[in-house]
Design a protein around this motif. Structure first.
Motif, PDB file in Angstrom:
ATOM      1  N   GLN A  26      65.955  40.252 -44.010  1.00 62.28           N
ATOM      2  CA  GLN A  26      65.265  40.758 -45.202  1.00 62.28           C
ATOM      3  C   GLN A  26      65.314  42.275 -45.253  1.00 62.28           C
ATOM      4  OE1 GLN A  26      62.092  42.511 -45.555  1.00 62.28           O
ATOM      5  NE2 GLN A  26      62.448  42.521 -47.764  1.00 62.28           N
ATOM      6  N   ILE A  27      65.115  42.920 -44.122  1.00 60.32           N
ATOM      7  CA  ILE A  27      65.161  44.384 -44.078  1.00 60.32           C
ATOM      8  C   ILE A  27      66.580  44.878 -44.327  1.00 60.32           C
ATOM      9  CG2 ILE A  27      64.838  46.398 -42.587  1.00 60.32           C
ATOM     10  CD1 ILE A  27      62.585  44.766 -41.187  1.00 60.32           C
ATOM     11  N   LEU A  28      67.556  44.254 -43.681  1.00 60.85           N
ATOM     12  CA  LEU A  28      68.949  44.655 -43.880  1.00 60.85           C
ATOM     13  C   LEU A  28      69.383  44.471 -45.329  1.00 60.85           C
ATOM     14  CD1 LEU A  28      70.618  43.159 -40.676  1.00 60.85           C
ATOM     15  CD2 LEU A  28      69.991  45.543 -41.086  1.00 60.85           C
ATOM     16  N   LEU A  84      63.139  51.461 -43.757  1.00 60.08           N
ATOM     17  CA  LEU A  84      62.513  51.446 -45.079  1.00 60.08           C
ATOM     18  C   LEU A  84      61.100  51.998 -44.941  1.00 60.08           C
ATOM     19  CD1 LEU A  84      63.522  47.797 -46.094  1.00 60.08           C
ATOM     20  CD2 LEU A  84      64.766  49.908 -46.608  1.00 60.08           C
ATOM     21  N   ILE A  85      60.758  52.983 -45.746  1.00 59.58           N
ATOM     22  CA  ILE A  85      59.431  53.594 -45.708  1.00 59.58           C
ATOM     23  C   ILE A  85      58.594  53.006 -46.834  1.00 59.58           C
ATOM     24  CG2 ILE A  85      58.125  55.745 -45.753  1.00 59.58           C
ATOM     25  CD1 ILE A  85      60.017  55.426 -43.365  1.00 59.58           C
ATOM     26  N   ASP A  86      57.478  52.388 -46.479  1.00 61.04           N
ATOM     27  CA  ASP A  86      56.629  51.703 -47.462  1.00 61.04           C
ATOM     28  C   ASP A  86      55.380  52.482 -47.856  1.00 61.04           C
ATOM     29  OD1 ASP A  86      58.301  49.427 -47.603  1.00 61.04           O
ATOM     30  OD2 ASP A  86      57.430  48.656 -45.741  1.00 61.04           O
ATOM     31  N   GLY A  87      54.976  53.459 -47.069  1.00 62.86           N
ATOM     32  CA  GLY A  87      53.777  54.202 -47.443  1.00 62.86           C
ATOM     33  C   GLY A  87      53.375  55.212 -46.400  1.00 62.86           C
ATOM     34  N   LEU A  88      52.597  56.197 -46.841  1.00 65.38           N
ATOM     35  CA  LEU A  88      52.010  57.192 -45.941  1.00 65.38           C
ATOM     36  C   LEU A  88      50.588  56.756 -45.627  1.00 65.38           C
ATOM     37  CD1 LEU A  88      53.169  60.480 -47.734  1.00 65.38           C
ATOM     38  CD2 LEU A  88      54.359  59.160 -45.955  1.00 65.38           C
ATOM     39  N   SER A  98      49.783  58.024 -39.951  1.00 59.89           N
ATOM     40  CA  SER A  98      50.922  57.185 -39.602  1.00 59.89           C
ATOM     41  C   SER A  98      51.761  56.920 -40.845  1.00 59.89           C
ATOM     42  CB  SER A  98      50.433  55.860 -38.985  1.00 59.89           C
ATOM     43  OG  SER A  98      51.526  55.134 -38.454  1.00 59.89           O
ATOM     44  N   VAL A  99      52.708  56.023 -40.714  1.00 58.40           N
ATOM     45  CA  VAL A  99      53.592  55.615 -41.804  1.00 58.40           C
ATOM     46  C   VAL A  99      53.734  54.098 -41.758  1.00 58.40           C
ATOM     47  CG1 VAL A  99      55.944  55.729 -42.709  1.00 58.40           C
ATOM     48  CG2 VAL A  99      54.893  57.781 -41.758  1.00 58.40           C
ATOM     49  N   ASN A 100      53.680  53.461 -42.910  1.00 58.25           N
ATOM     50  CA  ASN A 100      54.026  52.047 -42.988  1.00 58.25           C
ATOM     51  C   ASN A 100      55.538  51.946 -43.187  1.00 58.25           C
ATOM     52  OD1 ASN A 100      51.460  51.051 -42.600  1.00 58.25           O
ATOM     53  ND2 ASN A 100      50.997  50.856 -44.773  1.00 58.25           N
ATOM     54  N   TYR A 101      56.187  51.151 -42.387  1.00 61.70           N
ATOM     55  CA  TYR A 101      57.641  51.110 -42.400  1.00 61.70           C
ATOM     56  C   TYR A 101      58.128  49.741 -41.950  1.00 61.70           C
ATOM     57  CZ  TYR A 101      57.160  51.460 -37.353  1.00 61.70           C
ATOM     58  OH  TYR A 101      56.800  51.203 -36.060  1.00 61.70           O
ATOM     59  N   ARG A 102      59.400  49.489 -42.222  1.00 62.89           N
ATOM     60  CA  ARG A 102      60.128  48.341 -41.696  1.00 62.89           C
ATOM     61  C   ARG A 102      61.476  48.860 -41.216  1.00 62.89           C
ATOM     62  NH1 ARG A 102      60.791  45.317 -46.810  1.00 62.89           N
ATOM     63  NH2 ARG A 102      60.163  47.314 -47.688  1.00 62.89           N
ATOM     64  N   SER A 103      61.860  48.518 -40.031  1.00 61.24           N
ATOM     65  CA  SER A 103      63.112  49.041 -39.494  1.00 61.24           C
ATOM     66  C   SER A 103      63.825  47.983 -38.664  1.00 61.24           C
ATOM     67  CB  SER A 103      62.862  50.286 -38.635  1.00 61.24           C
ATOM     68  OG  SER A 103      62.091  49.948 -37.491  1.00 61.24           O
ATOM     69  N   VAL A 104      65.138  48.157 -38.566  1.00 60.55           N
ATOM     70  CA  VAL A 104      65.969  47.304 -37.718  1.00 60.55           C
ATOM     71  C   VAL A 104      66.824  48.198 -36.831  1.00 60.55           C
ATOM     72  CG1 VAL A 104      67.959  45.730 -37.674  1.00 60.55           C
ATOM     73  CG2 VAL A 104      66.061  45.300 -39.251  1.00 60.55           C
ATOM     74  N   ALA A 161      63.490  44.018 -35.142  1.00 60.88           N
ATOM     75  CA  ALA A 161      62.832  44.696 -36.257  1.00 60.88           C
ATOM     76  C   ALA A 161      61.475  45.184 -35.786  1.00 60.88           C
ATOM     77  CB  ALA A 161      62.669  43.754 -37.442  1.00 60.88           C
ATOM     78  N   LYS A 162      61.017  46.268 -36.393  1.00 52.31           N
ATOM     79  CA  LYS A 162      59.680  46.777 -36.106  1.00 52.31           C
ATOM     80  C   LYS A 162      59.004  47.070 -37.434  1.00 52.31           C
ATOM     81  CE  LYS A 162      57.264  49.691 -32.766  1.00 52.31           C
ATOM     82  NZ  LYS A 162      57.390  50.757 -31.748  1.00 52.31           N
ATOM     83  N   VAL A 163      57.787  46.594 -37.579  1.00 54.06           N
ATOM     84  CA  VAL A 163      57.085  46.675 -38.858  1.00 54.06           C
ATOM     85  C   VAL A 163      55.677  47.206 -38.637  1.00 54.06           C
ATOM     86  CG1 VAL A 163      56.236  45.365 -40.840  1.00 54.06           C
ATOM     87  CG2 VAL A 163      58.409  44.734 -39.769  1.00 54.06           C
ATOM     88  N   ARG A 164      55.305  48.193 -39.436  1.00 54.49           N
ATOM     89  CA  ARG A 164      53.931  48.703 -39.442  1.00 54.49           C
ATOM     90  C   ARG A 164      53.392  48.553 -40.856  1.00 54.49           C
ATOM     91  NH1 ARG A 164      49.110  51.379 -40.903  1.00 54.49           N
ATOM     92  NH2 ARG A 164      48.210  52.445 -39.097  1.00 54.49           N
TER      93      ARG A 164
END
Length: 214
Positions: A26-28, A84-88, A98-104, A161-164
């Motif tokens: 999904q992230i990719l 992918l940056i989702d929010g500050l 911090s930052v809300n993010y999704r990464s691979v 993947a890492k998700v915050r």
């Protein structure tokens, strides 16, 4: 599930780690650019480039004369990342922001794609990954352009993947600080299309451009 290896195992906030295909794919599929890191003659390098996914492979393309592309097909191991940056996340203390993010993060070796059908399918998938529906309207690559283009695939072998997500996590005493706290959501948003002034035909902007979302 991808295997948890020494390269992909989370050492920091492990609960944010994901190793399942659904999360990683999904992230990719939402991302547009990846960064590819490798070492060349003892010099660390990191290059941003577009990509697409087909099945369990990522594909990139570039000029056959590209030094970067030629380096990636010599068998060396590389690291590819998509973020992918989702929010500050704005906390009450400077330390807790911090930052809300999704990464691979994935590790793989590049393979030169020589099968003509696979090359063609990858270029079609790449175009429609960037903007769905585009390939069906444009002029397809000719023989000269295909000859000048190198396509490389990367098997997704080791990946995590890492998700915050969520709001700020302040220390208990900091909840007494009289400052606004919360999340400022961010997203990639298309703007008004700009028609090429060299257009020879009076063509409306396609619906897939007007309604573009990623």
């Amino acid at each position: 599930m991808y295997p948890i290896t020494p390269s992909t195992k989370m050492s920091r906030v492990a609960k944010r780690g994901h190793y399942d295909e659904a999360t990683i794919y999904q992230i990719l599929d939402e991302g547009l650019f990846c960064h590819i890191a490798y070492v060349h003659e003892n010099q660390p390098m990191m290059i941003p480039t577009g990509y697409c996914r087909m099945g369990n492979k990522l594909y990139i393309h570039g000029s056959v004369g590209s030094h970067f592309m030629r380096n990636l097909v010599d068998g060396r191991r590389v690291c590819l990342t998509v973020s992918l940056i989702d929010g500050l996340v704005l906390a009450r203390s400077a330390f807790s922001h911090s930052v809300n993010y999704r990464s691979v993060v994935m590790f793989s070796s590049g393979t030169l794609v020589t099968d003509e059908k696979e090359r063609w399918d990858a270029l079609e998938a790449f175009t429609n990954h960037v903007i769905p529906g585009r390939w069906e309207e444009v002029r397809e690559p000719n023989a000269k352009e295909m000859k000048a283009t190198m396509v490389i695939s990367f098997e997704i072998e080791e990946a995590s993947a890492k998700v915050r997500s969520g709001g700020p996590n302040d220390d208990e005493e900091d909840y007494q600080v009289p400052v606004w706290a919360g999340v400022l959501p961010l997203k990639l948003q298309a703007q008004t299309p700009i028609t090429d002034p060299k257009m020879l035909f009076d063509k409306p902007v396609p619906d897939y451009v007007v309604n573009y979302k990623k």
